[in-house]
Design a protein around this motif. Sequence first.
Motif, PDB file in Angstrom:
ATOM      1  N   LEU A 142       2.499 -17.624 -16.028  1.00 49.13           N
ATOM      2  CA  LEU A 142       2.814 -18.165 -17.454  1.00 49.13           C
ATOM      3  C   LEU A 142       4.005 -18.944 -17.523  1.00 49.13           C
ATOM      4  O   LEU A 142       4.065 -20.415 -17.995  1.00 49.13           O
ATOM      5  N   ILE A 143       5.062 -18.591 -17.190  1.00 48.42           N
ATOM      6  CA  ILE A 143       6.275 -19.233 -17.043  1.00 48.42           C
ATOM      7  C   ILE A 143       6.578 -20.276 -16.098  1.00 48.42           C
ATOM      8  O   ILE A 143       6.736 -21.432 -16.541  1.00 48.42           O
ATOM      9  N   ALA A 144       5.904 -20.002 -14.905  1.00 52.31           N
ATOM     10  CA  ALA A 144       5.925 -21.300 -14.158  1.00 52.31           C
ATOM     11  C   ALA A 144       4.990 -22.486 -14.522  1.00 52.31           C
ATOM     12  O   ALA A 144       5.441 -23.710 -14.582  1.00 52.31           O
ATOM     13  N   GLY A 145       3.836 -22.102 -15.163  1.00 51.92           N
ATOM     14  CA  GLY A 145       2.862 -23.019 -15.608  1.00 51.92           C
ATOM     15  C   GLY A 145       3.547 -24.024 -16.781  1.00 51.92           C
ATOM     16  O   GLY A 145       3.236 -25.082 -17.032  1.00 51.92           O
ATOM     17  N   TRP A 146       4.327 -23.183 -17.586  1.00 52.20           N
ATOM     18  CA  TRP A 146       5.088 -23.851 -18.786  1.00 52.20           C
ATOM     19  C   TRP A 146       6.056 -24.629 -18.032  1.00 52.20           C
ATOM     20  O   TRP A 146       6.073 -25.907 -18.578  1.00 52.20           O
ATOM     21  N   LEU A 147       7.070 -24.262 -17.174  1.00 47.74           N
ATOM     22  CA  LEU A 147       8.122 -25.183 -16.927  1.00 47.74           C
ATOM     23  C   LEU A 147       7.642 -26.286 -16.094  1.00 47.74           C
ATOM     24  O   LEU A 147       8.114 -27.348 -16.164  1.00 47.74           O
ATOM     25  N   VAL A 148       6.577 -26.118 -15.019  1.00 41.68           N
ATOM     26  CA  VAL A 148       6.087 -27.208 -14.293  1.00 41.68           C
ATOM     27  C   VAL A 148       4.586 -27.219 -14.329  1.00 41.68           C
ATOM     28  O   VAL A 148       3.868 -26.229 -13.984  1.00 41.68           O
ATOM     29  N   PRO A 149       4.178 -28.350 -15.038  1.00 38.20           N
ATOM     30  CA  PRO A 149       2.741 -28.327 -14.976  1.00 38.20           C
ATOM     31  C   PRO A 149       1.856 -28.233 -13.926  1.00 38.20           C
ATOM     32  O   PRO A 149       2.134 -28.842 -12.793  1.00 38.20           O
ATOM     33  N   GLY A 150       0.772 -27.197 -14.083  1.00 34.76           N
ATOM     34  CA  GLY A 150      -0.131 -26.879 -12.974  1.00 34.76           C
ATOM     35  C   GLY A 150       0.612 -25.859 -11.923  1.00 34.76           C
ATOM     36  O   GLY A 150      -0.115 -25.209 -10.981  1.00 34.76           O
ATOM     37  N   ALA A 151       1.955 -25.322 -12.116  1.00 35.98           N
ATOM     38  CA  ALA A 151       2.596 -24.496 -11.064  1.00 35.98           C
ATOM     39  C   ALA A 151       1.844 -22.996 -11.165  1.00 35.98           C
ATOM     40  O   ALA A 151       1.719 -22.636 -10.370  1.00 35.98           O
ATOM     41  N   PHE A 170      -1.370 -23.125  -9.210  1.00 37.78           N
ATOM     42  CA  PHE A 170      -0.679 -23.228  -7.788  1.00 37.78           C
ATOM     43  C   PHE A 170      -0.367 -21.973  -7.367  1.00 37.78           C
ATOM     44  O   PHE A 170      -0.795 -21.755  -6.097  1.00 37.78           O
ATOM     45  N   LEU A 171       0.441 -21.270  -7.991  1.00 38.91           N
ATOM     46  CA  LEU A 171       0.832 -19.781  -7.678  1.00 38.91           C
ATOM     47  C   LEU A 171      -0.479 -18.973  -7.388  1.00 38.91           C
ATOM     48  O   LEU A 171      -0.300 -17.966  -6.707  1.00 38.91           O
ATOM     49  N   LEU A 172      -1.458 -19.067  -8.192  1.00 40.96           N
ATOM     50  CA  LEU A 172      -2.602 -18.299  -7.933  1.00 40.96           C
ATOM     51  C   LEU A 172      -3.833 -18.943  -7.081  1.00 40.96           C
ATOM     52  O   LEU A 172      -4.864 -18.555  -6.939  1.00 40.96           O
ATOM     53  N   ALA A 205      -3.527 -19.926 -16.977  1.00 38.44           N
ATOM     54  CA  ALA A 205      -3.040 -19.261 -15.646  1.00 38.44           C
ATOM     55  C   ALA A 205      -2.608 -17.718 -15.858  1.00 38.44           C
ATOM     56  O   ALA A 205      -2.871 -16.788 -15.053  1.00 38.44           O
ATOM     57  N   HIS A 206      -1.822 -17.425 -17.062  1.00 34.87           N
ATOM     58  CA  HIS A 206      -1.830 -15.983 -17.276  1.00 34.87           C
ATOM     59  C   HIS A 206      -3.064 -15.409 -17.421  1.00 34.87           C
ATOM     60  O   HIS A 206      -3.239 -14.066 -16.894  1.00 34.87           O
ATOM     61  N   ASN A 207      -4.127 -15.881 -17.860  1.00 40.88           N
ATOM     62  CA  ASN A 207      -5.308 -15.190 -18.155  1.00 40.88           C
ATOM     63  C   ASN A 207      -6.048 -15.018 -16.579  1.00 40.88           C
ATOM     64  O   ASN A 207      -6.771 -13.805 -16.571  1.00 40.88           O
ATOM     65  N   LEU A 208      -5.873 -15.794 -15.887  1.00 42.23           N
ATOM     66  CA  LEU A 208      -6.376 -15.829 -14.641  1.00 42.23           C
ATOM     67  C   LEU A 208      -5.652 -14.535 -13.736  1.00 42.23           C
ATOM     68  O   LEU A 208      -6.338 -13.857 -13.127  1.00 42.23           O
ATOM     69  N   ARG A 209      -4.359 -14.471 -14.085  1.00 45.09           N
ATOM     70  CA  ARG A 209      -3.416 -13.509 -13.555  1.00 45.09           C
ATOM     71  C   ARG A 209      -3.602 -12.066 -13.736  1.00 45.09           C
ATOM     72  O   ARG A 209      -3.919 -11.085 -12.997  1.00 45.09           O
ATOM     73  N   THR A 210      -3.999 -12.185 -15.161  1.00 44.92           N
ATOM     74  CA  THR A 210      -4.342 -10.451 -15.547  1.00 44.92           C
ATOM     75  C   THR A 210      -5.713 -10.119 -15.337  1.00 44.92           C
ATOM     76  O   THR A 210      -6.188  -9.204 -15.446  1.00 44.92           O
TER      77      THR A 210
END
Lengths: 59, 170
Positions: free
Chosen positions: B58-67, B70-72, B161-166
């Motif tokens: 969530l934080i990475a995706g907010w700071l850098v679009p798409g990140a 990418f983490l997932l 991205a957060h929803n994918l992570r959880t």
Amino acid sequence: MLHPSHFTAVLLFALFASIVFGITQRDTPRRMVRYGLYCFVLFVGAAIVLSWLMFLIAR
Amino acid sequence: MGQSDQGFSDLFKGHGLARALPAAFPQPRAPVRYSLKGMANPQDKKAAAASGFVYLPLIAGWLVPGAGHFLLRKWGRGALLALSVLGMFSIGIAMQGKLYAGAHDILEMLGLAGDLGNGLLYVVSRAAGWGADQITVTTGDYGTRFLVVAGLLNVIAAVDAHNLRTGRKT
């Protein structure tokens, strides 16, 4: 500096917004593409319809 | 013939079908057994997905679009999201859109909230002096909206991205 026409701006806006909506609101790639296309058509279609309405009202 | 087969044949007693059934419907010689050991199930996957720091995408995706994607390891989705948000932001800057800096009235406050959704893009743009302070051309107004909407779309992507992570979304 970029000076797109109104319609080009609408197309660009609809394209980018539809890609994000399609990816985030659906689960499978096929459904993502379908929903993205659906949003794109709705964005552009709504802009055209509203433009004609405003043109006819202003006459 | 097992007990269950015998029971099945009993259903057709007196109809002349009981002797014909085994040939017409061959029964399995041994019962089929299933084991769920080692197989994935939704509960295990959800529990595994929820472990660790779940807010990182969530934080990475907010700071850098798409990140966040990418983490997932969602490379395709992340690339398309990054392309969309970066494209919209770049076009907004190129159209001399205004980057909101203060919050003097409610409209400026909402605009600032939208712009802040761009994360580091907003910080870098402000530091580099990109965008316009005042809207002087017609396309500048469209550019301002492009910048705000790029930020809002980036927030939607980060939440995805957060929803994918959880494990809420697959």
